[in-house]
Motif scaffolding. Sequence first.
Motif, short mmCIF file in Angstrom:
data_model
loop_
_atom_site.label_atom_id
_atom_site.label_comp_id
_atom_site.label_asym_id
_atom_site.label_seq_id
_atom_site.Cartn_x
_atom_site.Cartn_y
_atom_site.Cartn_z
N ALA A 197 0.86 -1.18 0.00
CA ALA A 197 0.00 0.00 0.00
C ALA A 197 0.90 1.23 0.00
N GLU A 198 0.31 2.38 -0.17
CA GLU A 198 1.10 3.61 -0.21
C GLU A 198 1.85 3.82 1.11
N GLU A 254 0.51 -2.46 5.97
CA GLU A 254 0.72 -1.91 4.62
C GLU A 254 1.92 -2.55 3.92
#
Length: 411
Positions: A197-198, A254
């Motif tokens: 994820a970012e 993430e």
Amino acid sequence: MTQAESTTCAVVGGGPAGMVLGLLLARAGVGVTVFEKHSDFLRDFRGDTVHPVTLTLLDDLGLYDRFMALPHSEVHRAQFTIGGRKVTVADFGRLREPHPLLALVPQWDLLNLLADAAQDEPTFTLRMKTEVTGLLRDGDRVTGVRYDGPDGPGELRANLTVACDGRTSLVRREAGMVPREFPVPFDVAWFRLDAVAEIKYQLTPRISADLPLILIPREGYFQAGALIPKGGESQLHARGFDTFRTRVADLVPEASVESITSWDDVKVLDVRLNRLHRWYKPGLLCIGDAAHAMSPAGGVGINLAVADAVATASVVAEPLLAGTLSEADLAKVQRRRKMPAVVTQGVQRLLHVGLRRAILGGRVPQPPKAAERALSALLSRLPGLSVVPAYLVGVGVLPERAPAFARRAAR
């Protein structure tokens, strides 16, 4: 057959201290040879944070634009959850510095930049894949180094040898210089996590009851460090590899743990905190971690090492050129840089007190809720206080500026 050569200054170690010192001395016209035992600068576990004070140095050297053109990310604040509220503890944007931020760049990119700039100087030589194996002596005086390189063993005579070879310095050991060790309650288990994820580029640790994590965000992945009890690698393994992966996955949702396939992917760093009483001998000077190994706490080791290099070049360049270098000059370097090292290590030892309970016994220290709420309220109402830790981390005690002979306009 052993090769015999000579130079003015031999620098052992191609880390930040060694490369900065080599570049600065070469810009003064001093003949300097830097030895790096590896074939490249690719080390996963070298620090990535380039601090405001180092960004100012790069600006002084005319390298700032080239540095910022490298793929990088920026951190403007460090945040922690206190009293149930996320609070900015260090706000680098409040610093009155030309570049008030932390730049996250893999250290090998910074070292390659410094090496490229130094190669432009006719008196600079960089010997990669060349390991220093011993010292040359004339009585009590160090007169150079022995080395083993791609073409075999050799000797390099030098008016000054500078040890920049880190906390396990071979040069320091060969010179019979023994640092005073301070207790450290933890080691760091380093590993890579690929992002799914970012990534948020901020310095916020992830803490659970049994695994405090440091996360260094890079392009597309994290370099992660788990704090474990000193000498606790076997304890970590005893808890089980699958348990470790599960805990990491819970703390960093993430990122993926697929890149951690076995304990071979988790490298444990033996953290040291020590300092030499005397940093020099005739013909020899230790700087950076070779003189004062720093804890990862605060991430300021690079600041101290680079500042040592700048101070060294400022003091020894002229006497090296004149052929008048003496022990008094080396003592001047230590006097100039000892206090920042002592103060910074003192702060780190205080930080270790807080970390000890977080790591030993497997529980995070819990201050009284009232104290947490009070601290959270104080930092929220007086955000200007966040400049103090930002200064200590980003600038440090007695920062150094590039000497006039090394400054260049950007190209």
